[in-house]
Design an enzyme around this catalytic site. Structure first.
Site, PDB file in Angstrom:
ATOM      1  N   CYS A  63       0.830  -1.209   0.000  1.00  0.00           N
ATOM      2  CA  CYS A  63       0.000   0.000   0.000  1.00  0.00           C
ATOM      3  C   CYS A  63       0.863   1.256   0.000  1.00  0.00           C
ATOM      4  CB  CYS A  63      -0.934  -0.026   1.208  1.00  0.00           C
ATOM      5  SG  CYS A  63      -1.939   1.473   1.325  1.00  0.00           S
TER       6      CYS A  63
ATOM      7  N   CYS B 134      -0.404   4.095   2.190  1.00  0.00           N
ATOM      8  CA  CYS B 134      -0.178   3.952   3.633  1.00  0.00           C
ATOM      9  C   CYS B 134       1.295   4.164   3.983  1.00  0.00           C
ATOM     10  CB  CYS B 134      -0.530   2.548   4.132  1.00  0.00           C
ATOM     11  SG  CYS B 134      -1.876   1.773   3.312  1.00  0.00           S
ATOM     12  N   ASP B 135       2.176   3.587   3.178  1.00  0.00           N
ATOM     13  CA  ASP B 135       3.583   3.494   3.589  1.00  0.00           C
ATOM     14  C   ASP B 135       4.538   4.357   2.783  1.00  0.00           C
ATOM     15  OD1 ASP B 135       2.764   1.647   5.470  1.00  0.00           O
ATOM     16  OD2 ASP B 135       3.028  -0.045   4.112  1.00  0.00           O
TER      17      ASP B 135
END
Ligand code: NDP
Length: 309
Positions: free
Chosen positions: A133, A136-137
């Site tokens: 992701c 997200c990261d």
């Protein structure tokens, strides 16, 4: 106690089913599964869900869904269902602790999860530079070089997103063309700091404690190349979370559940499906929500038909 309606899964489909079922006096119980809120919890801005003219953050939207479901007295259990028995007429499900729950109707809204390459180094370095992701990261890899594997819209979108954070983004594409829509392909091809490695497969993700690079193999020439990267993003599609239903429900070869056409019904009376677990075509929050509504209405009609009000 036999519940009228149990909902498995807590994405837009599950919460919408809960809102409708609760308002129809079915006193639904919902099991959230391992990722309460589902895939929208790992999304940032959602701009295409009607009713939010300024857009909304994915986690905020799921919080709104949850509050709406709870307002009508949905009982939410933050647990995962690991086994089902749809012999019927009363359906049985078990949580991970082995506790049994029974219901006259079950709505499945277990969604889909990211797919992985399945190589050892990916597993070993997961969360140590390996991620599924970018949204997200990606932030953790700002100013560092990264790689993205995949060639669909997700991979193209992730590469474009990462290109705003990282000096160099390497896209690893296993064929000599991409599956992504033309507009997304054009976007990555026209982004200066994205390099596409065609006909390339990931041999190994390199690194001891953290990712330090990736070794790719050209599947036409056999040539091996090592690319130094700190982040490795896997964007090769999704798998429906339907494993526990395989002995009970009809599914296609990739595991997507197959409802009776035009309905949310399955071949098992009292078991209904909604959301990404049965949709590999649209996969949108709004279509998932719509199918959750269908499932609750179908469940309600089913309960009336068997004399349960
Ligand atoms: P897709 O199934 O469309 O694409 C998966 C990609 O990963 C393919 O290019 C495939 O390669 C590649 N792949 C699969 N397995 C491997 C592997 N083991 N090694 C290397 N590469 C691999 O999945 P997406 O998640 O990209 O998209 C899913 C759906 O969601 C699509 O319909 C897409 O259009 C849609 N979507 C739309 C978006 C938007 O409109 N903004 C954003 C994101 C998704 P190959 O092509 O060789 O099979």
């Amino acid at each position: 106690m036999i519940h009228k309606c149990i909902i498995i899964g807590s994405g837009p489909a599950g919460y919408t089913a809960a809102i409708y079922a609760a308002r129809a006096n079915l006193s639904p119980m919902m099991f959230t599964g391992p990722e309460p809120g589902g895939q929208l919890m790992i999304t940032t801005e959602v701009e295409n869900f009607p009713g939010y003219p300024e857009g909304v953050q994915g986690p905020q939207m799921m919080e709104d869904f949850r509050q709406q479901a709870e307002r009508f007295n949905t009982v939410i259990k933050y647990e995962q269902i690991s086994k089902v028995d749809f012999t019927g007429p009363v359906h049985k499900i078990w949580n991970e602790a082995g506790e049994e729950f029974q219901a006259h109707s079950i709505i499945i809204s277990t969604g889909a999860s990211a797919k992985w390459l399945g190589i050892d180094s990916e597993k070993r370095l997961l969360n140590k530079g390996v991620s599924a992701c970018a949204v997200c990261d990606g932030f953790f890899f700002r100013n560092l070089d990264v790689a993205v594997v995949g060639a669909g819209d997700t991979a193209a979108e992730e590469a474009s997103y990462l290109a705003k954070l990282s000096p160099n983004v390497h896209m690893i594409v296993r064929r000599d063309e991409m599956r992504a829509s033309k507009i997304m392909q054009d976007r990555v091809k026209n982004t200066k700091n994205i390099t596409i490695h065609w006909n390339s497969e990931t041999e190994e993700i390199l690194g001891g404690d953290d990712v330090t690079g990736v070794r790719i193999r050209n599947n036409k020439t056999g040539e091996l190349t090592e690319i130094p990267v700190k982040g490795f993003f896997v964007a090769i599609g999704h798998k429906p979370n339907t494993e526990i239903f395989k002995d009970w429900l009809e599914m296609d070869e990739t595991g997507y559940l197959i409802p009776v056409a035009g309905t949310s019904r399955t071949k098992v009376p009292g078991v209904f499906v909604s959301g990404d677990a049965q949709d590999k075509v649209y996969r949108q929050a709004v279509t998932a929500a719509g199918s959750g509504c269908m499932a609750a209405l179908d469940a309600e009609r089913y309960l009336v038909s068997i004399g349960i009000h």
